[in-house]
Design a protein around this motif. Sequence first.
Motif, PDB file in Angstrom:
ATOM      1  N   HIS A  55      13.325   5.753  -0.189  1.00 33.42           N
ATOM      2  CA  HIS A  55      13.989   4.504  -0.569  1.00 33.42           C
ATOM      3  C   HIS A  55      15.293   4.287   0.184  1.00 33.42           C
ATOM      4  N   LEU A  56      15.801   5.311   0.857  1.00 32.94           N
ATOM      5  CA  LEU A  56      17.123   5.236   1.483  1.00 32.94           C
ATOM      6  C   LEU A  56      16.999   4.661   2.880  1.00 32.94           C
ATOM      7  N   GLU A  57      17.629   3.521   3.109  1.00 36.37           N
ATOM      8  CA  GLU A  57      17.569   2.836   4.406  1.00 36.37           C
ATOM      9  C   GLU A  57      18.171   3.743   5.479  1.00 36.37           C
ATOM     10  N   GLY A  58      17.471   3.837   6.591  1.00 37.97           N
ATOM     11  CA  GLY A  58      17.943   4.692   7.685  1.00 37.97           C
ATOM     12  C   GLY A  58      17.342   6.073   7.639  1.00 37.97           C
ATOM     13  N   VAL A  59      16.852   6.492   6.467  1.00 36.38           N
ATOM     14  CA  VAL A  59      16.180   7.786   6.355  1.00 36.38           C
ATOM     15  C   VAL A  59      14.687   7.545   6.153  1.00 36.38           C
ATOM     16  N   ASN A  60      14.371   6.905   5.059  1.00 30.87           N
ATOM     17  CA  ASN A  60      12.990   6.515   4.756  1.00 30.87           C
ATOM     18  C   ASN A  60      12.001   7.670   4.976  1.00 30.87           C
ATOM     19  N   ALA A  61      12.277   8.813   4.388  1.00 33.45           N
ATOM     20  CA  ALA A  61      11.420   9.989   4.597  1.00 33.45           C
ATOM     21  C   ALA A  61      11.587  10.967   3.437  1.00 33.45           C
ATOM     22  N   ILE A  62      10.636  11.901   3.349  1.00 35.10           N
ATOM     23  CA  ILE A  62      10.759  13.042   2.449  1.00 35.10           C
ATOM     24  C   ILE A  62      11.490  14.131   3.238  1.00 35.10           C
ATOM     25  N   VAL A  63      12.648  14.524   2.773  1.00 37.01           N
ATOM     26  CA  VAL A  63      13.471  15.503   3.483  1.00 37.01           C
ATOM     27  C   VAL A  63      13.245  16.881   2.855  1.00 37.01           C
ATOM     28  N   SER A  64      12.858  17.839   3.715  1.00 40.85           N
ATOM     29  CA  SER A  64      12.655  19.221   3.263  1.00 40.85           C
ATOM     30  C   SER A  64      13.657  20.123   3.973  1.00 40.85           C
ATOM     31  N   ILE A 119      12.947  19.980  -1.718  1.00 44.14           N
ATOM     32  CA  ILE A 119      12.263  18.774  -1.242  1.00 44.14           C
ATOM     33  C   ILE A 119      12.935  17.587  -1.926  1.00 44.14           C
ATOM     34  N   THR A 120      13.404  16.607  -1.107  1.00 46.05           N
ATOM     35  CA  THR A 120      14.106  15.439  -1.675  1.00 46.05           C
ATOM     36  C   THR A 120      13.463  14.170  -1.155  1.00 46.05           C
ATOM     37  N   ASN A 121      13.188  13.260  -2.077  1.00 47.00           N
ATOM     38  CA  ASN A 121      12.549  11.983  -1.732  1.00 47.00           C
ATOM     39  C   ASN A 121      13.634  10.975  -1.356  1.00 47.00           C
ATOM     40  N   PHE A 122      13.751  10.666  -0.030  1.00 50.62           N
ATOM     41  CA  PHE A 122      14.668   9.640   0.466  1.00 50.62           C
ATOM     42  C   PHE A 122      13.897   8.488   1.096  1.00 50.62           C
TER      43      PHE A 122
END
Length: 765
Positions: free
Chosen positions: A237-246, A232-235
């Motif tokens: 803050h990343l523009e264009g993603v703006n989501a928790i990526v699992s 689980i990676t917290n993105f």
Amino acid sequence: MAKTNTSLTSLRQKLELLKLNTEEPFVLIDTNLTIISFNDKFKQQYIKYFGIEFVKGENILSYALPDRAEELKKTYQEVFEGNTKEALLEIPLANNTKRIFSIKYKPALNEKRKIIGAFISAIDISEQKIAQDKLKTSEIRFRSLIENSSDMLTLMNDLGDMIYVSPAVVRTYGYSIEENLNLNTKDIIHPEDLETALKQLNRAFENPGIPIPSIIRNRKKDGTYIWVEGFITNFLHLEGVNAIVSNFRDVDERVNAEKQKEFERRDKEALINSTDDLIWSVNREFKLVAGNKAFIKTILGTTGKIIRPGDNVLQKDFYSDNKINLWRELYARALDGKPYKTELFEPSSKTRNATWFEINFNPIFDENEIVLIACYCKDITQRKLAEENIKIAKERYDIVAKATNDAIYDWNLQTNEVIRTGDGLQVLFGYTNEEADKEKDFWEKRIHPDDLQDVKNKLKIKLETQNNYYCNQEYRFKKADDTYAFVYDKGYIIRDANGKAIRMIGATQDITHRIETEILLKKLNANLEKRAEELSISNSELEQFAYIASHDLQEPLRMITSFLNLLGVKYKDQLDDKAKQYIHFATDGAVRMRKIILDLLEYSVAGKKTYETESININELLYESIQLNRKAIEEKNALIEWGDLPIINGNTTSLQQVFQNLIANALKYQKPDVKPVITINASETPTHWQFSIADNGIGIDPRFFDKIFIVFQRLHNKDEYSGTGLGLAICKKIVENHGGKIWVESELEKGSTFYFTIAKQLNYI
């Protein structure tokens, strides 16, 4: 015309300003497609890529490629109508590359917003297009990777709601994309893993950009759970993603396999430690490597010391020199490289009864070198005792087999081997067991040829019927003296767990004497049947004689009666009272004799078994019987009652005689000054119709219930009640010939009830 020129002049002036202040290549044409103006950038590009100089006053279509002239003409026409057009122009170059221009066609307007021409711009977008293509290719590759990957990828917002799921998620969990996007992450996490998952998610929030490992169970659409492992990676803050990526993959099979392996390990460990058998291993120096609880406990019980891994199992503190030497030899034998087992007997001691042990020694190899000896020891005392009991039982069996005259056998159906026990084979049939063992198919070859196939067929059926355990047959068997004996062969079939016959144990008896006796009995029965037939013929002739005799006897009786009556009439004035009395006695005797003869005639007819049968309405038959007794009914003012009686099959005349006789008796045997009441009923059984005729007469003593149905048996003298004593005997004959029986129930002074039955299915016609 002057106005147009003025507008163009004004437009040219503005274009001059535009040419000085823009880097964008452009050209201006009028509505006649004549080139009015262009800037240097356009001119330079045209010369660079087409090698032709652009000239004012020329028709712009003269610069078009032949195959595009007509298309451009239509484009300009649409622009002159007020439409804006766009197109891409690709120019191939000598180095196998190309330049891409974005061409825009716009209407050129004057101050009054009137279209006076077209404004064409050409922008080189080659680098931009190449970058877009690369990005598109990259996106396609990335999407293809995501869509075809077995790994699952999800994006969720900071509230835990799904905002994207990869196709692998759909394939794995079974939810559609729409269903996934309506799910919250907490909805599918196993309740037991929810706390762990929330902790991992909080760590991701606290550590943006750092992958947090996770292994949890998630619920599929069918309600089952699977193990998934990933990061689980917290993105957010990343523009264009703006989501928790699992990023997860299905590891259910692996985790379950690991759990099963762990379960089996614990199960084996528990099994090893739960058994009373001794399990241990030693190395080449006879030092203990491992031992189960039973082994440790046994050593403690016999030596008083606890043995631990690394201790020598042949310590003098443990055993005597003889026992140490014995065990050293046993271990050394295993070091030769071959597994083996042996049995040891331990005599009884103060703490233990005499015991038998079976010990298995198995060498363990590592790169072709023996490193360990695995040992397994179990108490086989009970087995040894059982074997001894079996031995004793077999000896008893052999003795019993010798004591009986039966030929006893044990047939292995799988190997066709037959073990014969006792002397029965020789005593009964003259063969020794050794003779029979030497010859293949010994028994089958001696079964009588006429019986052989039937015996084999029956045996095959018995063996193939899984729930059958017995095979009993009778057939003829050739003895050693070439004569045949009748035998009774009874076998018990032993089957395996699948019901297949594997053995048959049995005994064969010589039943020749019994069969010969049965044959003799059959001959005797045949003779008896013949004699019965002769008696039947004789009875028939006697019945015929009785009929003829009774018929012929009536004639002289009629003559005697007639002449006595004439004598009494003609000489009545000359005869005294005594003579008249004698004439009355003679006449009365002749009348009674005639009545007896008539009843005998009826009795002989009733004894015949052959009737013409028909469907009879008993209501109608009863009515006719009452009419025949009408005189007596009226004289005694009798009451006769009956319900709805059935329609049956029988002989009308005979059954009418039964009802008539029984009703007549009910009227005859009445108490003085008592009104006769006769009740007739019927009932049905599965095989018969049952009738009853009840009266309120004088009744019958139970001692005479059977006597009244015998010929000429009367309970009263002729002066009290008339009759010959044949009526009930005739009824009995008729009822029996209709497949039924007749009986009476009665009490003196209370009346009688006569019962009789008629079979529904008669055995004659």
